[in-house]
Write an enzyme that holds these catalytic residues in place. Sequence first.
Site, PDB file in Angstrom:
ATOM      1  N   HIS A  88       0.826  -1.219   0.000  1.00 55.51           N
ATOM      2  CA  HIS A  88       0.000   0.000   0.000  1.00 55.51           C
ATOM      3  C   HIS A  88       0.857   1.265   0.000  1.00 55.51           C
ATOM      4  O   HIS A  88       0.351   2.345  -0.286  1.00 55.51           O
ATOM      5  CB  HIS A  88      -1.044  -0.029   1.126  1.00 55.51           C
ATOM      6  N   ASP A 136       0.330  -7.658   1.794  1.00 53.29           N
ATOM      7  CA  ASP A 136       0.711  -6.239   1.703  1.00 53.29           C
ATOM      8  C   ASP A 136       2.239  -6.085   1.703  1.00 53.29           C
ATOM      9  O   ASP A 136       2.816  -5.498   2.618  1.00 53.29           O
ATOM     10  CB  ASP A 136       0.065  -5.479   2.870  1.00 53.29           C
ATOM     11  N   SER A 234       4.024   2.143   8.313  1.00 54.98           N
ATOM     12  CA  SER A 234       3.744   1.143   7.288  1.00 54.98           C
ATOM     13  C   SER A 234       4.976   0.834   6.463  1.00 54.98           C
ATOM     14  O   SER A 234       5.741   1.729   6.122  1.00 54.98           O
ATOM     15  CB  SER A 234       2.662   1.657   6.339  1.00 54.98           C
TER      16      SER A 234
HETATM   17  C1  4AZ Z   1      -1.506   2.878   8.623  1.00 56.74           C
HETATM   18  O1  4AZ Z   1      -2.546   3.458   8.365  1.00 56.74           O
HETATM   19  C2  4AZ Z   1      -1.482   2.009   9.813  1.00 56.74           C
HETATM   20  N1  4AZ Z   1      -1.929   0.092  14.344  1.00 56.74           N
HETATM   21  C3  4AZ Z   1      -0.317   1.353  10.153  1.00 56.74           C
HETATM   22  C4  4AZ Z   1      -0.271   0.542  11.269  1.00 56.74           C
HETATM   23  C5  4AZ Z   1      -1.407   0.388  12.017  1.00 56.74           C
HETATM   24  C6  4AZ Z   1      -2.573   1.031  11.700  1.00 56.74           C
HETATM   25  C7  4AZ Z   1      -2.620   1.847  10.585  1.00 56.74           C
HETATM   26  C8  4AZ Z   1      -1.349  -0.513  13.216  1.00 56.74           C
HETATM   27  O2  4AZ Z   1      -0.499   3.011   7.939  1.00 56.74           O
END
Ligand code: 4AZ
Length: 287
Positions: A88, A136, A234
């Site tokens: 993503h 992902d 992420s």
């Molecule tokens: C995000 O939106 C995201 N709590 C990454 C990690 C988590 C939630 C959202 C885990 O990139």
Amino acid sequence: MNRGKRLLFAAMTAALGLGLLTGTSAASPSGPPPGDPGALVVGGTPVPDGKYPFMATMQDARRGPTAYNRHRCGGSLVGPRVVLTAAHCVEGYTAETIKNVSVIVGRTQLSATQGEERAVAGFEIHDKYAADGSYDVALLFLATPITTIKPIQLVTPGTDALERPGRLVTGIGWGNMEAQPGFPGGGVVNRPDRLQEVDVPIVSNDECAVSYPDTSDRDLCAGRTGKDTCQGDSGGPLFVSLPSRNTFIQVGVVSRGQGCAAIGYPGVYAKLSNVEIGEYISPRARS
Ligand code: 4AZ
């Protein structure tokens, strides 16, 4: 990640600036001082320089002039020419727009100058990556190799020895440090300049399915109330530390979750021991 959150972040940055101007207390961009129990990744602590040399920031030059502004996602060096990140994080890029992207490996403080920066020559997304967030994972291929930093070792596909529920694993990133509610909307964004680390317990898939009914064997869940990865983390690694062997083994890629650090909602990670995920990455990491 989304436009709403970016706007919210801009508003918060402005509010922080006002706070500083008016002399009210506000978190510094590098986060609270070490040892501060409020040191908030969420619920984490600042990482000393050089502790996790394989860590990468995916940078998009269109986002601004500084590495702090440009940070889009985390990643990890998995081979001399290859950075592993989340699908993503690169969704929507084309062969043309990926030219705006670089990676910096081995930097801890975004505003510092340490580490190796490389242009990204191309990328590849797992061919089973789906709208529900499964598979992902994506690979960034560097224009020139990084030969001075050891890539992180990846967990062996098809094994689960490192994933016993309750085991503490480490997540790192430059993402939001503020807990977010376990329901959509709301929340404050406060990204650090210095990499943060948080130790989170692995949650079994049966338990994870209580929160996320679509949990599958492509997912690894980890976290507890107050300790989690969040927006901006992420693509970064979730790993096991083996200090006696002076090594780290990556078991997951930060992927998604409901809110951050909210009760009942652990973070969800792409599971690298899954054969379809692990065997996708390994041969390409060696390329
Ligand atoms: C995000 O939106 C995201 N709590 C990454 C990690 C988590 C939630 C959202 C885990 O990139």
